[in-house]
Design a protein around this motif. Sequence first.
Motif, PDB file in Angstrom:
ATOM      1  N   MET A 148      -8.679  -9.037   2.557  1.00 16.55           N
ATOM      2  CA  MET A 148      -9.846  -9.826   2.135  1.00 16.55           C
ATOM      3  C   MET A 148      -9.570 -10.538   0.804  1.00 16.55           C
ATOM      4  SD  MET A 148     -13.284  -7.851   3.305  1.00 16.55           S
ATOM      5  CE  MET A 148     -13.025  -6.182   2.792  1.00 16.55           C
ATOM      6  N   ARG A 149      -8.908  -9.852  -0.124  1.00 21.79           N
ATOM      7  CA  ARG A 149      -8.610 -10.497  -1.415  1.00 21.79           C
ATOM      8  C   ARG A 149      -7.666 -11.681  -1.219  1.00 21.79           C
ATOM      9  NH1 ARG A 149      -5.961  -7.439  -5.050  1.00 21.79           N
ATOM     10  NH2 ARG A 149      -6.868  -8.472  -6.855  1.00 21.79           N
ATOM     11  N   THR A 170     -12.622  -9.487  -8.374  1.00 17.90           N
ATOM     12  CA  THR A 170     -11.349  -8.918  -8.843  1.00 17.90           C
ATOM     13  C   THR A 170     -10.200  -9.928  -8.771  1.00 17.90           C
ATOM     14  OG1 THR A 170     -10.561  -8.178  -6.665  1.00 17.90           O
ATOM     15  CG2 THR A 170     -12.001  -6.658  -7.881  1.00 17.90           C
ATOM     16  N   TRP A 172     -19.638  -6.116  -0.645  1.00 15.25           N
ATOM     17  CA  TRP A 172     -18.231  -5.713  -0.744  1.00 15.25           C
ATOM     18  C   TRP A 172     -17.356  -6.957  -0.977  1.00 15.25           C
ATOM     19  CZ3 TRP A 172     -14.979  -3.144   3.792  1.00 15.25           C
ATOM     20  CH2 TRP A 172     -13.806  -2.595   3.249  1.00 15.25           C
ATOM     21  N   ARG A 182      -8.102   1.603   4.096  1.00 21.84           N
ATOM     22  CA  ARG A 182      -9.091   0.800   3.388  1.00 21.84           C
ATOM     23  C   ARG A 182      -8.436  -0.206   2.448  1.00 21.84           C
ATOM     24  NH1 ARG A 182     -14.543   1.547   1.716  1.00 21.84           N
ATOM     25  NH2 ARG A 182     -14.983   0.259  -0.105  1.00 21.84           N
ATOM     26  N   MET A 183      -7.385   0.261   1.761  1.00 22.99           N
ATOM     27  CA  MET A 183      -6.660  -0.604   0.839  1.00 22.99           C
ATOM     28  C   MET A 183      -6.074  -1.817   1.560  1.00 22.99           C
ATOM     29  SD  MET A 183      -6.160  -0.492  -2.313  1.00 22.99           S
ATOM     30  CE  MET A 183      -4.996  -1.134  -3.478  1.00 22.99           C
ATOM     31  N   PRO A 218     -17.503  -6.188   7.021  1.00 29.55           N
ATOM     32  CA  PRO A 218     -17.586  -6.053   5.558  1.00 29.55           C
ATOM     33  C   PRO A 218     -18.936  -6.575   5.049  1.00 29.55           C
ATOM     34  CG  PRO A 218     -15.754  -7.503   6.222  1.00 29.55           C
ATOM     35  CD  PRO A 218     -16.534  -7.197   7.449  1.00 29.55           C
ATOM     36  N   GLU A 261      -8.882  -4.241   2.183  1.00 31.08           N
ATOM     37  CA  GLU A 261      -9.275  -4.913   0.932  1.00 31.08           C
ATOM     38  C   GLU A 261      -8.241  -5.954   0.523  1.00 31.08           C
ATOM     39  OE1 GLU A 261     -10.367  -2.287  -2.262  1.00 31.08           O
ATOM     40  OE2 GLU A 261     -12.353  -1.997  -1.330  1.00 31.08           O
ATOM     41  N   SER A 262      -6.959  -5.616   0.671  1.00 35.15           N
ATOM     42  CA  SER A 262      -5.907  -6.584   0.319  1.00 35.15           C
ATOM     43  C   SER A 262      -6.032  -7.829   1.180  1.00 35.15           C
ATOM     44  CB  SER A 262      -4.525  -5.966   0.508  1.00 35.15           C
ATOM     45  OG  SER A 262      -4.363  -4.855  -0.334  1.00 35.15           O
ATOM     46  N   LEU A 292     -15.058  -7.850  -4.264  1.00 33.98           N
ATOM     47  CA  LEU A 292     -13.620  -8.154  -4.202  1.00 33.98           C
ATOM     48  C   LEU A 292     -13.335  -9.517  -4.831  1.00 33.98           C
ATOM     49  CD1 LEU A 292     -12.742  -6.866  -0.633  1.00 33.98           C
ATOM     50  CD2 LEU A 292     -12.115  -5.834  -2.824  1.00 33.98           C
ATOM     51  N   THR A 335       0.859  -1.186   0.000  1.00 32.52           N
ATOM     52  CA  THR A 335       0.000   0.000   0.000  1.00 32.52           C
ATOM     53  C   THR A 335       0.896   1.239   0.000  1.00 32.52           C
ATOM     54  OG1 THR A 335      -0.028  -0.154   2.396  1.00 32.52           O
ATOM     55  CG2 THR A 335      -1.931  -1.056   1.249  1.00 32.52           C
TER      56      THR A 335
END
Length: 507
Positions: free
Chosen positions: A75-76, A323, A316, A68-69, A312, A72-73, A320, A32
Amino acid sequence: MSQATMELMDFDEAMARFDPVLGLEVHVELSTATKMFCGCPTTFGAEPNTQVCPVCLGLPGALPALNRMGVESAMRIGLALHCEVAEWCRFARKNYFYPDMPKNFQTSQYDEPICSDGWIDVDYDTPEGRRTFRVGIERAHMEEDTGKNVHLGGATGRIHGADYSLVDYNRAGIPLIEIVTKPIEGAGRYAPEVARAYVSALRDLLRALEVSDVRMEQGSLRCDVNVSLRPSADAPFGTRSETKNVNSLRSVERSVRYEIGRQAALLAGGGRVVQETRHWHEDTGLTTSGRSKEEAEDYRYFPEPDLVPIAPSREWVEALRATLPENPAARRNRLAAAWGIGELEMSTVVNAGALDLVEATIAAGADQAAARKWWTGELARVARERGVELRDLAITPAQVAEVEALVQAGTVNDKLARQVIEGVLAGEGGPGEVVAARGLAVVSDDGPLLAAIDDALAAQPDVAEKIRGGKVQAAGAIVGAVMKATRGQADAARVRELIFQRLGVEA
Ligand code: ADP
Ligand code: MG
Ligand code: ZN
């Protein structure tokens, strides 16, 4: 008994007498732009203590704000590992004192990890062929990195023998994801290979997710290796050791093998394995005793009061999931088949970090062998020399395809092509422009070649005589002289032909 002379049981004998169980804990630093709980930049290698603020320095009253990033990372990563994403979870404070941690606690996750209960299939090679092993994932949780202690004045850079120590807090607060496996059972004698294959597959996955630069040697991916032995596969787990910060794939494999040998010798001799952390020594290939874990440390975990819980939404999570990239192992197999290459050639491409680039170069019209050759050869060499990633070189896949097209058309030879690449990298324009500006095209006109040949023959009359007498190998010296005179721009095969023509010799 000193560590260096620690007795090891031969690996085959150890495997005949014991069954190994592993556990791998991987810490990955996210790439990040900013830290996990503040806006400080995360650039590697900055001047010490220039990327800090009241939050990451733990100054009184400073309040964290979640990246936030980073979430998200996390979770991905969890989704790519087939994990469940928690509907609700919190951060926790892990309390302990250490100079590299200015808050006196690490903001981490404890009993409420954001992702849990997943798996990943990893491929490893055996003498009987390639096999797949499913590694269970216990959890993937978010935390922050610590600062870095630097010990100076001593010979080794370690704290023992140092005159003084400095602390650099630039790294404090950089987002980390810790990924912990379930106990890995059933790998048997291939436990070392499975451990390595797991870290390798995980690294490929993280790279494909573009969440980290996963450089083990720079510490952005660090691995702790837990190993225990038991008398048989149906016995309860034995006591484990935990080897910290094993920083290469090869070392992961070697450290498992070493610990198996060490513990087997201990157990067979009537001793017992002490639950402890151990240090891996890259140079000698052995582990030494670190901190005992026989008495569990009390970190006094409690929920972090300065951060709101994370809940989450399922929308959302699904957004993710959409992606996620193609699974790297599947993609690898698909491309290897399409290009008609084997596992070894594919590994060369993947390990050079060149897969996307090679694929794009082929899409731009280059032949697969040529695309692989340029990226894993000349361009990889330049990248290494400059200490940068391949994809950061100032040349596009389309331009590499164009260079190759110039080679195919006979406009430039291999040597000139390397000069064209050098020009492109130096910002002199596209391949065509570099050829024109530097005058790099192969001299295909016989006129200047014949003039250079005549000069060379006149300068070396003895060589000319030998060729006339039938010693065709002697022509090499003349070809060399002509190449030199034309600054490498002659077509060597054509030069040979012309030499023999000139001297009236049948080649
Ligand atoms: P710690 O807090 O000591 O680091 P973790 O639970 O974070 O413990 O990680 C321990 C790792 O070791 C996990 O991957 C776990 O599956 C594995 N493990 C647990 N018990 C054993 C054992 N007896 N032998 C080998 N590995 C084990
Ligand atoms: Mg742990
Ligand atoms: Zn900060």
